[in-house]
Design an enzyme around this catalytic site. Structure first.
Site: not given
Length: 208
Positions: A40, A44, A67, A127
Protein backbone atom coordinates in the site's frame (compact mmCIF):
# COMPACT_ATOMS: atom_id res chain seq x y z
CA UNK A 1 -7.28 -13.34 -7.21
CA UNK A 2 -9.57 -10.78 -5.59
CA UNK A 3 -8.09 -8.21 -3.22
CA UNK A 4 -9.85 -9.65 -0.13
CA UNK A 5 -8.54 -13.10 -1.06
CA UNK A 6 -5.06 -11.66 -1.50
CA UNK A 7 -5.24 -9.95 1.88
CA UNK A 8 -6.44 -13.14 3.51
CA UNK A 9 -3.66 -15.13 1.89
CA UNK A 10 -0.77 -12.89 2.94
CA UNK A 11 -2.34 -11.37 6.09
CA UNK A 12 0.13 -8.48 6.10
CA UNK A 13 -0.03 -5.26 4.09
CA UNK A 14 3.22 -3.26 3.99
CA UNK A 15 2.29 0.42 4.31
CA UNK A 16 4.89 2.31 2.30
CA UNK A 17 5.89 5.97 2.24
CA UNK A 18 8.05 6.69 -0.81
CA UNK A 19 9.84 10.03 -1.03
CA UNK A 20 11.59 9.08 -4.28
CA UNK A 21 9.79 7.15 -7.01
CA UNK A 22 13.14 5.72 -8.14
CA UNK A 23 12.97 3.45 -5.09
CA UNK A 24 9.73 1.84 -6.27
CA UNK A 25 11.22 -0.97 -8.38
CA UNK A 26 13.91 -2.09 -5.92
CA UNK A 27 11.33 -2.02 -3.13
CA UNK A 28 9.02 -4.19 -5.22
CA UNK A 29 11.91 -6.59 -5.79
CA UNK A 30 12.63 -6.75 -2.05
CA UNK A 31 9.01 -7.44 -1.11
CA UNK A 32 8.46 -10.02 -3.84
CA UNK A 33 11.70 -11.85 -3.08
CA UNK A 34 10.77 -12.01 0.61
CA UNK A 35 7.41 -13.59 -0.14
CA UNK A 36 5.13 -10.60 0.37
CA UNK A 37 4.15 -9.33 -3.10
CA UNK A 38 1.77 -6.69 -1.81
CA UNK A 39 2.10 -2.99 -0.96
CA UNK A 40 0.00 0.00 0.00
CA UNK A 41 1.74 3.16 -1.22
CA UNK A 42 0.43 6.14 0.70
CA UNK A 43 -0.51 9.45 -0.86
CA UNK A 44 1.62 11.31 1.68
CA UNK A 45 4.35 12.48 -0.69
CA UNK A 46 4.45 14.04 -4.17
CA UNK A 47 6.15 10.86 -5.43
CA UNK A 48 3.19 8.61 -4.60
CA UNK A 49 1.45 8.43 -7.99
CA UNK A 50 4.67 7.83 -9.93
CA UNK A 51 5.80 5.26 -7.37
CA UNK A 52 2.51 3.39 -7.74
CA UNK A 53 2.90 3.46 -11.52
CA UNK A 54 6.44 2.11 -11.34
CA UNK A 55 5.58 -0.63 -8.85
CA UNK A 56 2.51 -1.60 -10.87
CA UNK A 57 4.60 -1.83 -14.03
CA UNK A 58 7.11 -3.98 -12.16
CA UNK A 59 4.56 -6.77 -12.24
CA UNK A 60 5.70 -8.71 -9.18
CA UNK A 61 3.67 -6.82 -6.59
CA UNK A 62 -0.03 -6.00 -6.24
CA UNK A 63 -0.10 -2.29 -5.46
CA UNK A 64 -2.74 -0.23 -3.73
CA UNK A 65 -2.98 3.45 -2.91
CA UNK A 66 -3.24 4.52 0.72
CA UNK A 67 -4.28 7.69 2.56
CA UNK A 68 -6.80 8.39 -0.19
CA UNK A 69 -9.28 11.04 0.92
CA UNK A 70 -10.49 12.66 -2.30
CA UNK A 71 -12.03 11.70 -5.62
CA UNK A 72 -9.07 13.26 -7.42
CA UNK A 73 -6.71 10.96 -5.55
CA UNK A 74 -8.83 7.96 -6.54
CA UNK A 75 -8.52 9.01 -10.18
CA UNK A 76 -4.76 9.48 -9.87
CA UNK A 77 -4.34 6.14 -8.12
CA UNK A 78 -6.32 4.20 -10.68
CA UNK A 79 -4.57 5.94 -13.57
CA UNK A 80 -1.25 4.92 -12.00
CA UNK A 81 -2.35 1.30 -11.83
CA UNK A 82 -3.50 0.86 -8.22
CA UNK A 83 -5.54 -2.31 -7.71
CA UNK A 84 -7.10 -1.14 -4.46
CA UNK A 85 -7.73 2.12 -2.61
CA UNK A 86 -7.34 2.54 1.15
CA UNK A 87 -8.84 5.46 3.07
CA UNK A 88 -8.32 6.48 6.71
CA UNK A 89 -12.05 7.15 7.04
CA UNK A 90 -15.37 6.59 5.34
CA UNK A 91 -16.08 8.89 2.37
CA UNK A 92 -19.19 8.26 0.30
CA UNK A 93 -17.66 10.20 -2.61
CA UNK A 94 -14.50 8.09 -2.56
CA UNK A 95 -16.54 4.87 -2.41
CA UNK A 96 -18.65 5.97 -5.38
CA UNK A 97 -15.60 6.83 -7.46
CA UNK A 98 -13.94 3.51 -6.64
CA UNK A 99 -17.13 1.73 -7.72
CA UNK A 100 -17.16 3.72 -10.96
CA UNK A 101 -13.59 2.62 -11.65
CA UNK A 102 -14.26 -0.95 -10.56
CA UNK A 103 -11.43 -0.82 -8.03
CA UNK A 104 -11.61 -2.36 -4.56
CA UNK A 105 -12.14 0.17 -1.78
CA UNK A 106 -10.98 -0.30 1.81
CA UNK A 107 -12.44 2.57 3.86
CA UNK A 108 -11.71 3.22 7.50
CA UNK A 109 -14.21 2.68 10.33
CA UNK A 110 -13.80 2.49 14.11
CA UNK A 111 -17.35 2.97 15.39
CA UNK A 112 -20.59 1.02 15.08
CA UNK A 113 -22.17 3.93 13.21
CA UNK A 114 -19.35 3.94 10.65
CA UNK A 115 -19.63 0.18 10.20
CA UNK A 116 -23.39 0.44 9.59
CA UNK A 117 -22.77 3.25 7.09
CA UNK A 118 -20.26 1.04 5.29
CA UNK A 119 -22.65 -1.91 5.26
CA UNK A 120 -25.37 0.32 3.81
CA UNK A 121 -22.91 1.07 0.99
CA UNK A 122 -22.25 -2.63 0.44
CA UNK A 123 -18.79 -2.65 2.04
CA UNK A 124 -17.91 -5.57 4.33
CA UNK A 125 -14.11 -5.27 4.54
CA UNK A 126 -13.00 -2.26 6.56
CA UNK A 127 -9.79 -0.65 7.68
CA UNK A 128 -9.69 -0.14 11.46
CA UNK A 129 -7.60 3.01 11.89
CA UNK A 130 -5.84 4.16 13.97
CA UNK A 131 -5.86 0.75 15.60
CA UNK A 132 -3.42 1.40 18.41
CA UNK A 133 -5.24 4.41 19.80
CA UNK A 134 -8.76 3.19 19.04
CA UNK A 135 -8.78 0.30 21.48
CA UNK A 136 -6.63 -2.26 19.69
CA UNK A 137 -7.64 -5.95 19.52
CA UNK A 138 -10.17 -5.60 22.35
CA UNK A 139 -12.07 -2.89 20.49
CA UNK A 140 -12.11 -4.89 17.26
CA UNK A 141 -13.35 -7.97 19.10
CA UNK A 142 -16.16 -5.98 20.69
CA UNK A 143 -17.10 -4.29 17.42
CA UNK A 144 -17.07 -7.58 15.54
CA UNK A 145 -19.63 -9.16 17.88
CA UNK A 146 -22.70 -7.46 16.34
CA UNK A 147 -21.18 -7.38 12.84
CA UNK A 148 -20.21 -10.96 12.11
CA UNK A 149 -20.19 -10.35 8.35
CA UNK A 150 -17.46 -7.70 8.58
CA UNK A 151 -13.73 -8.31 8.26
CA UNK A 152 -11.23 -5.75 9.52
CA UNK A 153 -7.76 -4.69 8.40
CA UNK A 154 -6.33 -2.83 11.41
CA UNK A 155 -3.57 -0.32 10.73
CA UNK A 156 -1.84 2.34 12.79
CA UNK A 157 0.43 1.71 15.74
CA UNK A 158 0.93 -1.97 14.90
CA UNK A 159 4.40 -3.48 14.95
CA UNK A 160 6.02 -6.90 14.78
CA UNK A 161 5.35 -7.51 18.48
CA UNK A 162 1.63 -6.67 18.38
CA UNK A 163 0.61 -7.94 14.93
CA UNK A 164 -0.05 -11.45 16.22
CA UNK A 165 -2.60 -10.19 18.75
CA UNK A 166 -4.65 -8.73 15.92
CA UNK A 167 -4.20 -11.66 13.54
CA UNK A 168 -5.48 -14.05 16.21
CA UNK A 169 -8.94 -12.47 15.93
CA UNK A 170 -11.32 -14.30 13.55
CA UNK A 171 -12.66 -10.95 12.35
CA UNK A 172 -9.23 -9.71 11.24
CA UNK A 173 -8.47 -10.43 7.60
CA UNK A 174 -5.00 -8.85 7.60
CA UNK A 175 -3.03 -6.13 9.33
CA UNK A 176 -1.27 -3.14 7.82
CA UNK A 177 2.01 -1.79 9.07
CA UNK A 178 5.30 -0.20 8.16
CA UNK A 179 7.68 -2.05 10.45
CA UNK A 180 9.02 -4.16 7.58
CA UNK A 181 9.34 -1.13 5.27
CA UNK A 182 10.66 1.66 7.53
CA UNK A 183 10.67 4.99 5.74
CA UNK A 184 14.30 5.69 6.65
CA UNK A 185 15.43 2.36 5.18
CA UNK A 186 13.51 3.00 1.97
CA UNK A 187 14.94 6.51 1.68
CA UNK A 188 18.45 5.17 2.29
CA UNK A 189 18.03 2.47 -0.34
CA UNK A 190 18.63 -0.26 2.24
CA UNK A 191 16.55 -2.87 0.47
CA UNK A 192 18.52 -5.77 1.93
CA UNK A 193 17.30 -4.73 5.37
CA UNK A 194 13.74 -4.43 4.07
CA UNK A 195 13.97 -7.90 2.54
CA UNK A 196 15.26 -9.31 5.84
CA UNK A 197 12.51 -7.62 7.87
CA UNK A 198 9.87 -8.78 5.41
CA UNK A 199 11.17 -12.35 5.39
CA UNK A 200 11.01 -12.41 9.19
CA UNK A 201 7.46 -11.03 9.10
CA UNK A 202 6.30 -13.62 6.59
CA UNK A 203 7.86 -16.39 8.68
CA UNK A 204 6.22 -15.12 11.86
CA UNK A 205 2.79 -15.04 10.22
CA UNK A 206 3.27 -18.55 8.85
CA UNK A 207 4.28 -19.82 12.27
CA UNK A 208 1.25 -18.24 13.90
Amino acid sequence: MSIPDLLGRHRIVPVVVLDDAAHAEPLADALASAGLPLAEVTFRTPAAAEAIARMSAHGGVTVGAGTVTTVAQVDAAVEAGARFVVSPGLSAAVLRRCAEHGVFALPGAVTATEVITALDAGVTVLKFFPAGTSGGPAAISALAAPFGQVRFVPTGGIDAASAGDYLALPSVLAVGGSWMVPRAAVAAGDFDRIADLTTATVAAVAAA
